[in-house]
Design a protein around this motif. Sequence first.
Motif, PDB file in Angstrom:
ATOM      1  N   TYR A 162       0.830  -1.205   0.000  1.00  0.00           N
ATOM      2  CA  TYR A 162       0.000   0.000   0.000  1.00  0.00           C
ATOM      3  C   TYR A 162       0.866   1.257   0.000  1.00  0.00           C
ATOM      4  N   ARG A 173       1.539   4.248  -3.373  1.00  0.00           N
ATOM      5  CA  ARG A 173       1.072   5.638  -3.339  1.00  0.00           C
ATOM      6  C   ARG A 173       1.953   6.474  -4.274  1.00  0.00           C
ATOM      7  N   VAL A 176      -1.128  11.972   1.433  1.00  0.00           N
ATOM      8  CA  VAL A 176      -1.271  10.971   0.368  1.00  0.00           C
ATOM      9  C   VAL A 176      -1.604   9.603   0.960  1.00  0.00           C
ATOM     10  N   GLY A 229      -5.503   8.015   0.687  1.00  0.00           N
ATOM     11  CA  GLY A 229      -5.790   6.817  -0.086  1.00  0.00           C
ATOM     12  C   GLY A 229      -6.847   5.930   0.532  1.00  0.00           C
ATOM     13  N   ALA A 254      -6.678  15.552  -4.200  1.00  0.00           N
ATOM     14  CA  ALA A 254      -7.244  14.223  -3.945  1.00  0.00           C
ATOM     15  C   ALA A 254      -8.732  14.212  -4.269  1.00  0.00           C
TER      16      ALA A 254
END
Length: 419
Positions: free
Chosen positions: A74, A78, A306, A310, A343
């Motif tokens: 994960y 990013r 970030v 997510g 985002a």
Amino acid sequence: MNPTTIELIGAILFAIAVIHTFSTKYFERLAHSQPNHSGLWHLLGEVEAVFGFWAMVLVVFMFFIIGQTSAIEYVDTRNYTEPLFVFAIMVIAASKPILVLAGRIVRVVASVIPIDRQVAYFFTTLSIVPLLGSFITEPAAMTLAAFLLRDRFYTQGISNKLMYGTLGVLFVNISIGGTLTPFAAPPVLMVAAKWGFDMQFMLSTFGWKAAIAVFVNAIALTFLFAKELTAMKKPAENGPKEDMPVWVIATHLLFLVGVVVFAHHAAMFMGLFLFFLGYTTAYSRYQDRLILKEGLMVAFFLAGLVVLGGMQAWWLQDTLKGMSPTALYYGATALTAITDNAALTYLGSLVEGVDDQFKYALVAGAVTGGGLTVIANAPNPAGFAILQKYFNDGSINAGKLFLAALGPTLVAVLAFQLL
């Protein structure tokens, strides 16, 4: 909407991080009342450390809940290009030769405005520099404007009202001022390629409206504080004592342009940045201290955003999908205050089958709300880091910033909704 356990934890930690950004003064007080752990409390009292800290907490949870392999995957998947870019551009834009050039340009523009020179300089910095962000990118414009304002006004002990008013207008104008082109504002950049936003489209759809709002905001604030600005001590000279060779300024400009050109390619612009560090070391006599620490803290903040961001797609995307264009515009403006506007537009771009009204409402709302909080727009932490020590107790009150940015934000609302 069926979030997993880790997505729920991510949303909770994100909410805690947002609350934390409004509560940094509490940790500063703890640092004084509990000196044994003052270092930790000072760290938690730094706004730039907030999202990085809670992102680390999220990763720890991920290790225990979904396993080491998935947690590492994960983090690895990013996209950290934006934090790295903001770091590099912030350091280069804040270098002495670039600031000397920017100061000269602002002084030349201010000199043709038939009002008090100090007032004209203030107005020009809050209007022309944010619009320049459409070409040199918003993070670069934020860095330049913040340093120009710092050196000319904030160091002179201006009133608290003027400090917050200036910061509010600066944040809003930077956010909307980058919409003349499709590559300078982070929320526009996220959707420009997919939705076909080119230069002509940006100018005709967003840019001219944003420019009007930028000038209205700058004029209004300048008018409100004209008396205080006029009464301020005028600088004894127009720039640094030592001359700055043209070739030094040109070299710094080349590095700045190079980083902007390769803004989407981290390996390229970071390579240029490393060359820049070597160059400044070789010609240190033309340099002041590079703001490496400040730049890294801002990058840490954005990287944390970030990582935490997510985990917000499960609720944010569904929220955007169910809104009418008008509701979406105001919803995006409000959501931007508690999320990163880039985002927000990225998640909105994942919604399939949207019409032009949806696209306009999402992008316009995202840039409109970009000045309300420090987390709303990627360049904001840069301005925050540069100016915060001049405020009371060396910190910026998030609530006061929100209120200071509310008026300029309403001007942007009128521009994007009525024009």
